[in-house]
Design an enzyme around this catalytic site. Structure first.
Site, PDB file in Angstrom:
ATOM      1  N   LEU A   1      31.142  48.041  16.926  1.00 21.09           N
ATOM      2  CA  LEU A   1      32.135  47.940  15.854  1.00 21.09           C
ATOM      3  C   LEU A   1      32.817  49.294  15.629  1.00 21.09           C
ATOM      4  O   LEU A   1      32.152  50.332  15.620  1.00 21.09           O
ATOM      5  CB  LEU A   1      31.480  47.470  14.549  1.00 21.09           C
ATOM      6  CG  LEU A   1      30.760  46.110  14.616  1.00 21.09           C
ATOM      7  CD1 LEU A   1      30.226  45.736  13.238  1.00 21.09           C
ATOM      8  CD2 LEU A   1      31.677  45.021  15.150  1.00 21.09           C
TER       9      LEU A   1
ATOM     10  N   GLY B   1      21.012  46.040  17.636  1.00 19.54           N
ATOM     11  CA  GLY B   1      20.597  47.009  16.615  1.00 19.54           C
ATOM     12  C   GLY B   1      21.822  47.768  16.159  1.00 19.54           C
ATOM     13  O   GLY B   1      22.838  47.787  16.856  1.00 19.54           O
ATOM     14  N   GLY B   2      21.746  48.377  14.979  1.00 19.28           N
ATOM     15  CA  GLY B   2      22.914  49.101  14.453  1.00 19.28           C
ATOM     16  C   GLY B   2      24.119  48.182  14.404  1.00 19.28           C
ATOM     17  O   GLY B   2      24.033  47.050  13.925  1.00 19.28           O
ATOM     18  N   ASP B   3      25.238  48.661  14.926  1.00 23.25           N
ATOM     19  CA  ASP B   3      26.454  47.832  14.928  1.00 23.25           C
ATOM     20  C   ASP B   3      26.801  47.393  16.349  1.00 23.25           C
ATOM     21  O   ASP B   3      27.972  47.190  16.674  1.00 23.25           O
ATOM     22  CB  ASP B   3      27.618  48.599  14.292  1.00 23.25           C
ATOM     23  CG  ASP B   3      27.969  49.868  15.041  1.00 23.25           C
ATOM     24  OD1 ASP B   3      27.111  50.376  15.793  1.00 23.25           O
ATOM     25  OD2 ASP B   3      29.106  50.358  14.896  1.00 23.25           O
ATOM     26  N   GLU B   4      25.767  47.250  17.187  1.00 21.10           N
ATOM     27  CA  GLU B   4      25.978  46.817  18.572  1.00 21.10           C
ATOM     28  C   GLU B   4      25.567  45.349  18.748  1.00 21.10           C
ATOM     29  O   GLU B   4      24.462  44.956  18.382  1.00 21.10           O
ATOM     30  CB  GLU B   4      25.174  47.685  19.541  1.00 21.10           C
ATOM     31  CG  GLU B   4      25.733  49.088  19.675  1.00 21.10           C
ATOM     32  CD  GLU B   4      24.965  49.907  20.708  1.00 21.10           C
ATOM     33  OE1 GLU B   4      25.552  50.869  21.241  1.00 21.10           O
ATOM     34  OE2 GLU B   4      23.780  49.604  20.969  1.00 21.10           O
TER      35      GLU B   4
END
Length: 321
Positions: A44, A84-87
């Site tokens: 993102l 995970g995170g924005d992946e």
């Protein structure tokens, strides 16, 4: 416990462990069947800014909203995972060719450009996507993920909010397909095509007795786009039915005009697409155009490909009758 081990707690999506297991299975299936699959690696744009400025609770809700928005664009056979995170990663199974993932990627880019309403906040983000194709790029599990990740970073470096293939040549061809599709839609609205008539000569009398109607497209920016490039795209995006009707209507007008000039044409033949037949009701649609133009149906010949007859024997016979 098994569900928790294989799914992301925040979004409920499959996680990295589940992706790798599913991907391993799908790659083996590709090897056995000779099929293709694509991996879309999404990161993102501007998510860190939203998270840092509005807080983790807004960031979490945004990730959930992103997951829902992407899921709406996918087929049941496609898999969306959060690494995970924005992946995120999308696995597209059983793709028809190496270019089709660009359509899904473009839809995701367009969808995530639209603002998100998270509580009182209107949030604007985007996404950078990298595409790798199995077996075209590799049929190795870890390499496929690495290549898609690498292509995503290439998108980030070239201005974000878009997509790129791991292979640059595929990126360029896929981008041109998207450009042609958009231009085709505009040209269909504006009836921005021309019809040429290729004469068919009776070798006994050496006279022109028939003609074949052929569509031509000269775009003000793309120039002359050959039919073997734009017709398959029109078929893929469902524009060919409207285009086919345009050809029939204009072939009828050409016949009437030539009749008025004492023209010798007995009939005009028209190439039709398999897609036009598969939609059904081709006879009634063409009949309505012939009635509207006042042309005898005997003067229009329809040409179809052998492939249509072979692949759809029963439906084809019914539709042709």
């Amino acid at each position: 416990a098994l569900h928790m081990a294989y799914h992301d707690q925040l979004t409920g999506l499959p996680n990295r462990a589940k992706l790798m297991a599913d991907l391993d299975h799908s790659i083996k299936l590709c090897k056995r069947t000779g099929g293709k699959l694509a991996l879309l690696f999404l990161d993102l744009d501007r998510f860190k800014f939203v998270n840092d400025s509005l807080g983790h609770h807004v960031g979490d809700k945004l990730l959930q909203a992103v997951a829902e928005r992407i899921k709406e664009l996918l087929r049941d056979t496609d898999t969306l995972c959060r690494l995970g995170g924005d992946e995120f990663v999308v696995m597209l199974e059983a793709i028809s060719d190496a270019y089709s993932p660009c359509i899904v990627s473009q839809r995701i880019v367009t969808a995530l450009e639209q603002p998100f309403q998270i509580g009182d906040h209107t949030v604007n983000i985007g996404t950078s996507i990298g595409i790798a194709v199995c077996p075209d790029d590799t049929d190795d599990l870890n390499s496929l993920v690495k290549f898609a990740d690498s292509a995503m970073y290439s998108t980030k470096e070239s201005g974000r909010n878009g997509y790129r293939y791991y292979h640059e040549e595929l990126s360029q061809k896929a981008t041109r397909r998207i450009v042609i599709e958009a231009a085709l839609r505009r040209s269909l609205k504006e009836q921005d095509f021309s019809l040429v008539l290729q004469p068919i000569v009776d070798l006994g009398t050496r006279k022109v007795v028939k003609a074949e109607a052929l569509i031509r497209w000269k775009h003000n920016e793309l120039g002359n786009v050959p039919p073997d490039e734009f017709v398959p795209i029109a078929e893929e995006f469902g524009l060919i039915v409207e285009m086919g009707e345009w050809i029939v209507r204009n072939a009828c007008h050409a016949l009437r005009q030539l009749d008025g000039e004492g023209g010798p044409l007995v009939s005009i033949s028209i190439n039709t697409s398999t897609v036009e037949f598969l939609k059904g009701d081709i006879a009634s649609r063409f009949e309505a155009i012939l009635d509207e133009c006042g042309v005898d149906a005997k003067r229009i010949e329809i040409e179809i490909t052998e492939r249509y007859m072979l692949e759809n024997d029963q439906d084809a016979e019914k539709e042709l009758r």
